[in-house]
Design a protein around this motif. Structure first.
Motif, PDB file in Angstrom:
ATOM      1  N   LEU A 164       0.851  -1.189   0.000  1.00 33.71           N
ATOM      2  CA  LEU A 164       0.000   0.000   0.000  1.00 33.71           C
ATOM      3  C   LEU A 164       0.887   1.239   0.000  1.00 33.71           C
ATOM      4  O   LEU A 164       1.936   1.257   0.641  1.00 33.71           O
ATOM      5  N   ALA A 165       0.463   2.267  -0.720  1.00 38.34           N
ATOM      6  CA  ALA A 165       1.336   3.430  -0.886  1.00 38.34           C
ATOM      7  C   ALA A 165       0.539   4.713  -0.964  1.00 38.34           C
ATOM      8  O   ALA A 165      -0.602   4.735  -1.438  1.00 38.34           O
ATOM      9  N   ALA A 166       1.168   5.800  -0.519  1.00 36.87           N
ATOM     10  CA  ALA A 166       0.625   7.143  -0.698  1.00 36.87           C
ATOM     11  C   ALA A 166       1.491   7.945  -1.653  1.00 36.87           C
ATOM     12  O   ALA A 166       0.987   8.704  -2.479  1.00 36.87           O
ATOM     13  N   THR A 167       2.816   7.760  -1.569  1.00 40.51           N
ATOM     14  CA  THR A 167       3.747   8.463  -2.458  1.00 40.51           C
ATOM     15  C   THR A 167       4.481   7.521  -3.403  1.00 40.51           C
ATOM     16  O   THR A 167       5.032   7.957  -4.404  1.00 40.51           O
ATOM     17  N   GLY A 168       4.521   6.235  -3.076  1.00 35.02           N
ATOM     18  CA  GLY A 168       5.222   5.265  -3.907  1.00 35.02           C
ATOM     19  C   GLY A 168       6.659   5.034  -3.509  1.00 35.02           C
ATOM     20  O   GLY A 168       7.349   4.217  -4.123  1.00 35.02           O
ATOM     21  N   HIS A 219      -3.977   9.132  -8.585  1.00 38.80           N
ATOM     22  CA  HIS A 219      -3.771   8.840 -10.007  1.00 38.80           C
ATOM     23  C   HIS A 219      -2.403   9.336 -10.477  1.00 38.80           C
ATOM     24  O   HIS A 219      -1.765   8.681 -11.315  1.00 38.80           O
ATOM     25  N   GLN A 220      -1.945  10.468  -9.956  1.00 42.38           N
ATOM     26  CA  GLN A 220      -0.619  10.951 -10.337  1.00 42.38           C
ATOM     27  C   GLN A 220       0.467  10.012  -9.824  1.00 42.38           C
ATOM     28  O   GLN A 220       1.431   9.704 -10.553  1.00 42.38           O
ATOM     29  N   VAL A 221       0.333   9.556  -8.589  1.00 38.98           N
ATOM     30  CA  VAL A 221       1.302   8.605  -8.035  1.00 38.98           C
ATOM     31  C   VAL A 221       1.327   7.332  -8.881  1.00 38.98           C
ATOM     32  O   VAL A 221       2.399   6.807  -9.204  1.00 38.98           O
ATOM     33  N   ALA A 222       0.153   6.841  -9.277  1.00 35.46           N
ATOM     34  CA  ALA A 222       0.081   5.617 -10.080  1.00 35.46           C
ATOM     35  C   ALA A 222       0.776   5.795 -11.421  1.00 35.46           C
ATOM     36  O   ALA A 222       1.517   4.913 -11.876  1.00 35.46           O
TER      37      ALA A 222
END
Length: 279
Positions: free
Chosen positions: A161-165, A203-206
């Motif tokens: 799980l990630a918020a910033t990657g 979506h930007q992180v993805a």
């Protein structure tokens, strides 16, 4: 000057574009191959994504098949450790854009089968320990442990799980043999799991994560954790959604093992690495 400062450039960058056309204007032609390998290796060691570009399948601007030298160039970039290879004129103005993508993809897949990811990952871990006085950060240590756990248990997938990657990229840095599915938590759901970062949209992180080798991003729907106040339950819901996405994409089947890495906030805040079966 850029080569002399390449370590500082990589440290301050989010990623590196290895544009051989521009680079070839500044360095001797006969040194290009060596410089390409050095920059890719340094990016691998830093855990920063690196894109190799310029004239990879240039002849496909006008021809339906690339030259053998171009095919070898693409494969060698993969063997060197590049995260991504890029087409430009071949798809922007070429006569065979779809064929160029298909052929490049097939070359990359074949080249990846020749890479011993486990040995490469162990070498990167040894290099990181040597550079940092035999000490890693807690997150990087857990990320490398997740990769080793996947190899030891024969897991078919790693889910994080990630918020910033950042953690996902650290996992990918150690070259797992299996795909890394990243459940990107949108801004609206991050507080439920304990993520503090709210600046960048899910979506930007993805999209950014798609540049890094081996990562398959999935944006979790905010409604899944809406109204959930228990940190552990919110993490479990997001994790299960990510595993089901991996199953839908054919990356894993029911009963196969998954290595999961995620945060649990609250009074007993911690980062969890566990092995769970795919439902």
């Amino acid at each position: 000057q850029g080569l002399a400062e390449i370590n500082n450039i990589i440290r301050e960058s989010d990623g590196v574009m290895l544009a051989r056309g521009d680079l070839g204007m500044e360095v001797p032609l006969e040194k290009m191959f060596q410089i390409q390998k050095i920059i890719i290796r340094k990016c691998n060691e830093a855990g920063k994504p690196v894109i190799t570009a310029t004239q990879m399948l240039e002849s496909m601007c006008n021809n339906p098949r690339p030259t053998r030298a171009e095919a070898t160039d693409v494969a060698n970039a993969v063997l060197d450790g590049t995260d991504s290879v890029m087409l430009s004129g071949e798809t922007a103005a070429g006569k065979f854009p779809v064929e160029a993508v298909q052929i490049m993809s097939s070359i990359c897949e074949e080249a990846e089968r020749c890479v011993d990811n486990y040995t490469l990952g162990q070498a990167l871990l040894a290099s990181a320990l040597d550079r940092n006085g035999r000490v890693l950060s807690s997150v990087e240590s857990l990320a490398s442990s997740a990769v080793n756990t996947a190899a030891a248990t024969g897991a078919s997938c790693i889910v994080v799980l990630a918020a910033t990657g950042m953690t996902a990229r650290l996992i990918a840095k150690y070259r797992p043999r299996v795909p890394v599915v990243v459940g990107v938590v949108p801004r609206a759901g991050r507080s439920a799991i304990g993520f503090q970062d709210r600046e960048v949209s899910g979506h930007q992180v993805a999209r950014q994560l798609m540049v890094t080798r081996g990562i398959v991003p999935y944006v979790i729907e905010p409604e899944m954790t809406a109204g959930v106040t228990d940190y552990g339950e919110a993490a479990s819901i997001s994790l299960n959604a990510s595993i089901m996405y991996a199953k839908q994409q054919g990356l894993i089947c029911s009963g196969q093992q998954v290595v999961a890495m995620y945060n649990v906030a609250g009074e007993n805040a911690c980062t969890v690495v566990r092995v769970v079966p795919c439902p």
